[in-house]
Design a protein around this motif. Structure first.
Motif, PDB file in Angstrom:
ATOM      1  N   ILE A 176     -42.026 -20.435  16.451  1.00 40.43           N
ATOM      2  CA  ILE A 176     -41.690 -21.883  15.897  1.00 40.43           C
ATOM      3  C   ILE A 176     -42.093 -21.626  14.394  1.00 40.43           C
ATOM      4  N   ASN A 177     -43.418 -21.030  14.350  1.00 35.48           N
ATOM      5  CA  ASN A 177     -44.005 -21.119  12.987  1.00 35.48           C
ATOM      6  C   ASN A 177     -43.504 -19.847  11.889  1.00 35.48           C
ATOM      7  N   ASN A 178     -42.808 -18.818  12.478  1.00 35.34           N
ATOM      8  CA  ASN A 178     -42.475 -17.718  11.683  1.00 35.34           C
ATOM      9  C   ASN A 178     -41.747 -18.071  10.511  1.00 35.34           C
ATOM     10  N   GLN A 179     -42.353 -17.779   9.288  1.00 35.21           N
ATOM     11  CA  GLN A 179     -41.907 -18.167   7.989  1.00 35.21           C
ATOM     12  C   GLN A 179     -41.109 -17.215   7.397  1.00 35.21           C
ATOM     13  N   LEU A 180     -40.787 -16.043   8.084  1.00 36.37           N
ATOM     14  CA  LEU A 180     -40.016 -15.056   7.520  1.00 36.37           C
ATOM     15  C   LEU A 180     -38.497 -15.315   7.860  1.00 36.37           C
ATOM     16  N   VAL A 181     -38.235 -16.132   9.038  1.00 40.02           N
ATOM     17  CA  VAL A 181     -36.839 -16.568   9.358  1.00 40.02           C
ATOM     18  C   VAL A 181     -36.379 -18.058   9.394  1.00 40.02           C
ATOM     19  N   ASN A 182     -35.375 -18.453   8.849  1.00 45.49           N
ATOM     20  CA  ASN A 182     -35.055 -19.934   8.928  1.00 45.49           C
ATOM     21  C   ASN A 182     -34.189 -19.733  10.200  1.00 45.49           C
ATOM     22  N   ASP A 183     -32.968 -20.563  10.002  1.00 44.77           N
ATOM     23  CA  ASP A 183     -32.148 -20.865  10.915  1.00 44.77           C
ATOM     24  C   ASP A 183     -31.010 -19.861  11.424  1.00 44.77           C
ATOM     25  N   GLU A 184     -30.876 -18.690  10.374  1.00 43.87           N
ATOM     26  CA  GLU A 184     -29.940 -17.581  10.652  1.00 43.87           C
ATOM     27  C   GLU A 184     -30.690 -16.462  10.216  1.00 43.87           C
ATOM     28  N   LEU A 185     -30.326 -15.097  10.922  1.00 40.77           N
ATOM     29  CA  LEU A 185     -30.856 -13.819  10.245  1.00 40.77           C
ATOM     30  C   LEU A 185     -29.826 -13.109   9.230  1.00 40.77           C
ATOM     31  N   SER A 186     -30.190 -12.294   8.393  1.00 34.37           N
ATOM     32  CA  SER A 186     -29.371 -11.419   7.614  1.00 34.37           C
ATOM     33  C   SER A 186     -29.357 -10.190   8.728  1.00 34.37           C
ATOM     34  N   PHE A 187     -28.585  -9.193   8.175  1.00 36.26           N
ATOM     35  CA  PHE A 187     -28.466  -8.053   8.982  1.00 36.26           C
ATOM     36  C   PHE A 187     -29.873  -7.259   8.661  1.00 36.26           C
ATOM     37  N   GLU A 188     -30.312  -7.387   7.325  1.00 31.70           N
ATOM     38  CA  GLU A 188     -31.279  -6.819   6.772  1.00 31.70           C
ATOM     39  C   GLU A 188     -32.719  -7.226   7.593  1.00 31.70           C
ATOM     40  N   GLU A 217     -24.346   0.255  15.431  1.00 32.65           N
ATOM     41  CA  GLU A 217     -24.758   1.529  14.398  1.00 32.65           C
ATOM     42  C   GLU A 217     -26.017   1.157  13.828  1.00 32.65           C
ATOM     43  N   THR A 218     -27.251   0.477  14.684  1.00 29.81           N
ATOM     44  CA  THR A 218     -28.227   0.202  14.205  1.00 29.81           C
ATOM     45  C   THR A 218     -29.395   0.183  15.313  1.00 29.81           C
ATOM     46  N   ALA A 258     -42.361 -24.242  21.366  1.00 22.99           N
ATOM     47  CA  ALA A 258     -43.148 -22.897  20.969  1.00 22.99           C
ATOM     48  C   ALA A 258     -42.487 -21.808  19.994  1.00 22.99           C
ATOM     49  N   VAL A 259     -41.263 -21.832  20.402  1.00 21.04           N
ATOM     50  CA  VAL A 259     -40.091 -21.116  19.828  1.00 21.04           C
ATOM     51  C   VAL A 259     -38.712 -21.715  19.275  1.00 21.04           C
ATOM     52  N   LYS A 260     -38.237 -20.829  18.343  1.00 23.48           N
ATOM     53  CA  LYS A 260     -36.878 -21.352  17.685  1.00 23.48           C
ATOM     54  C   LYS A 260     -35.753 -20.438  18.047  1.00 23.48           C
ATOM     55  N   ILE A 261     -34.619 -20.924  18.195  1.00 22.89           N
ATOM     56  CA  ILE A 261     -33.406 -20.002  18.191  1.00 22.89           C
ATOM     57  C   ILE A 261     -32.764 -20.008  16.792  1.00 22.89           C
ATOM     58  N   ILE A 262     -32.501 -18.626  16.522  1.00 21.48           N
ATOM     59  CA  ILE A 262     -31.973 -18.241  15.343  1.00 21.48           C
ATOM     60  C   ILE A 262     -30.682 -17.592  15.323  1.00 21.48           C
ATOM     61  N   LYS A 263     -29.707 -17.868  14.497  1.00 22.66           N
ATOM     62  CA  LYS A 263     -28.344 -17.200  14.773  1.00 22.66           C
ATOM     63  C   LYS A 263     -28.515 -15.847  14.158  1.00 22.66           C
ATOM     64  N   LEU A 264     -27.909 -15.185  15.093  1.00 23.21           N
ATOM     65  CA  LEU A 264     -27.754 -13.654  14.399  1.00 23.21           C
ATOM     66  C   LEU A 264     -26.632 -13.297  13.698  1.00 23.21           C
ATOM     67  N   PRO A 265     -26.910 -12.081  13.200  1.00 30.10           N
ATOM     68  CA  PRO A 265     -25.854 -11.746  12.041  1.00 30.10           C
ATOM     69  C   PRO A 265     -24.605 -11.198  12.536  1.00 30.10           C
ATOM     70  N   PHE A 266     -24.341 -11.312  13.862  1.00 29.21           N
ATOM     71  CA  PHE A 266     -23.243 -10.903  14.671  1.00 29.21           C
ATOM     72  C   PHE A 266     -23.084 -11.071  15.859  1.00 29.21           C
ATOM     73  N   GLU A 267     -21.891 -10.955  16.441  1.00 34.69           N
ATOM     74  CA  GLU A 267     -21.595 -11.603  17.753  1.00 34.69           C
ATOM     75  C   GLU A 267     -21.972 -10.423  18.739  1.00 34.69           C
ATOM     76  N   THR A 268     -22.498 -11.098  19.835  1.00 34.97           N
ATOM     77  CA  THR A 268     -23.082 -10.076  20.930  1.00 34.97           C
ATOM     78  C   THR A 268     -22.024 -10.313  22.273  1.00 34.97           C
ATOM     79  N   PRO A 269     -22.293  -9.345  23.062  1.00 32.93           N
ATOM     80  CA  PRO A 269     -21.340  -9.374  24.331  1.00 32.93           C
ATOM     81  C   PRO A 269     -22.054 -10.258  25.184  1.00 32.93           C
ATOM     82  N   LYS A 270     -21.257 -11.081  26.076  1.00 32.67           N
ATOM     83  CA  LYS A 270     -21.862 -11.912  27.020  1.00 32.67           C
ATOM     84  C   LYS A 270     -22.719 -11.272  28.148  1.00 32.67           C
ATOM     85  N   LEU A 271     -23.679 -11.971  28.533  1.00 35.58           N
ATOM     86  CA  LEU A 271     -24.516 -11.492  29.599  1.00 35.58           C
ATOM     87  C   LEU A 271     -23.919 -11.880  30.809  1.00 35.58           C
TER      88      LEU A 271
END
Length: 302
Positions: A176-188, A217-218, A258-271
């Motif tokens: 929750i206190n991770n300052q390097l990411v906000n609500d959304e991640l970039s691919f980088e 491809e990453t 304690a944690v926060k959910i961040i939007k990924l920069p791509f769509e993932t397959p469903k589990l």
């Protein structure tokens, strides 16, 4: 009872001894003393004219002949339980059946906890033992060491009956206190940050690694591999690491703030999780009853 000079009661003990490979743990499961269990092992050795289990250092290891016996013995006992005893014991309210279920902490926390709570009322004498899929292989079903396995669809075996259980999205989490990411991640950011991953089974196959390599491809920079999702969360707290896990599980832990959910920069397959069992248990009334209770609970999950 004896069959061809073999005391059939010894087969139950042999099955447990080969599974545990430890006199103390086997004695506990057999509800016998260690000396009595050692005596049973001596009788088995005399009958089969083989050491079966050999003490090497602090561990007991099965002989090649014992490994050959393990599958057939477990299969015979599974057939007896499923086709003979199971048909007699078809009263959930009075049943004292003990079910061993291979399931991740994710499945236990979001699904099975509701099942065991309901059955504590409707089938109070039925007991459960949960085994981690990260430590136990599919072969546990073949050996009779488990009644049901719940795992991703890709793990299901064609020769075994199975059914779809639940589907879930995969999401990314961070402290929750991770300052390097906000609500959304970039691919980088996804590529530069350290990751925590869950490794399936003893080989530690990473849960989404193959898809990321083939489709995106990453290669993510995995800094920690854990054997369950709960530990995964704890190992990214107070760090700048991120992790990917099922959405319903993540939402439960977001509530702890304690944690926060961040939007990924791509769509993932469903589990997609399925439930699988040994063919000899297909028509076991109590097993079928439990499977239906689990499916009823899973239907509410969607």
């Amino acid at each position: 009872m004896r069959f061809e000079q073999l005391d059939l009661n010894l087969l139950v003990a042999l099955d447990i001894l080969l599974e545990e490979q430890n006199i103390t743990r086997s004695a506990e499961r057999l509800h016998l003393s260690q000396s009595a269990t050692s005596g049973i092992l001596s009788r088995l050795r005399a009958f089969f004219e083989d050491d079966l289990l050999v003490q090497i250092g602090k561990k007991m290891q099965p002989t090649p002949f014992a490994l050959e016996l393990q599958g057939p013995v477990a299969g015979v006992l599974a057939t007896v339980r499923g086709s003979i005893i199971g048909r007699k014991a078809n009263n959930p309210e009075q049943s004292e059946r003990h079910f061993k279920i291979i399931a991740s902490d994710y499945i236990v926390q979001v699904l099975l906890r509701h099942v065991v709570a309901e059955l504590a009322i409707s089938a109070p004498k039925v007991t459960f033992e949960f085994l981690s899929p990260f430590a136990h292989e599919v072969s546990m079903l073949a050996k009779g060491g488990a009644d049901i396995m719940m795992a991703p669809e890709a793990v299901m075996l064609e020769a075994y009956p199975s059914t779809h259980l639940v589907s879930d999205e995969l999401v990314c989490i961070a402290d929750i206190n991770n300052q390097l990411v906000n609500d959304e991640l970039s691919f980088e950011q996804f590529n530069s940050l350290g990751h925590v991953s869950v490794g399936f089974a003893r080989a530690s196959h990473l849960s989404i690694e193959q898809w990321l390599i083939q489709t995106m491809e990453t290669n993510r920079r995995v800094e920690v591999i854990t054997n369950d999702f709960s530990t995964m969360i704890y190992t990214l707290l107070n760090t700048n690491r991120i992790g990917i896990l099922p959405k319903h599980f993540a939402e439960m832990h977001v509530q702890s703030q304690a944690v926060k959910i961040i939007k990924l920069p791509f769509e993932t397959p469903k589990l997609k999780e399925s439930m699988m069992w040994h063919p000899t248990l297909e028509n076991d009334p109590m097993h079928r009853w439990l499977r239906q209770r689990i499916l009823d609970s899973a239907a509410k999950f969607q």
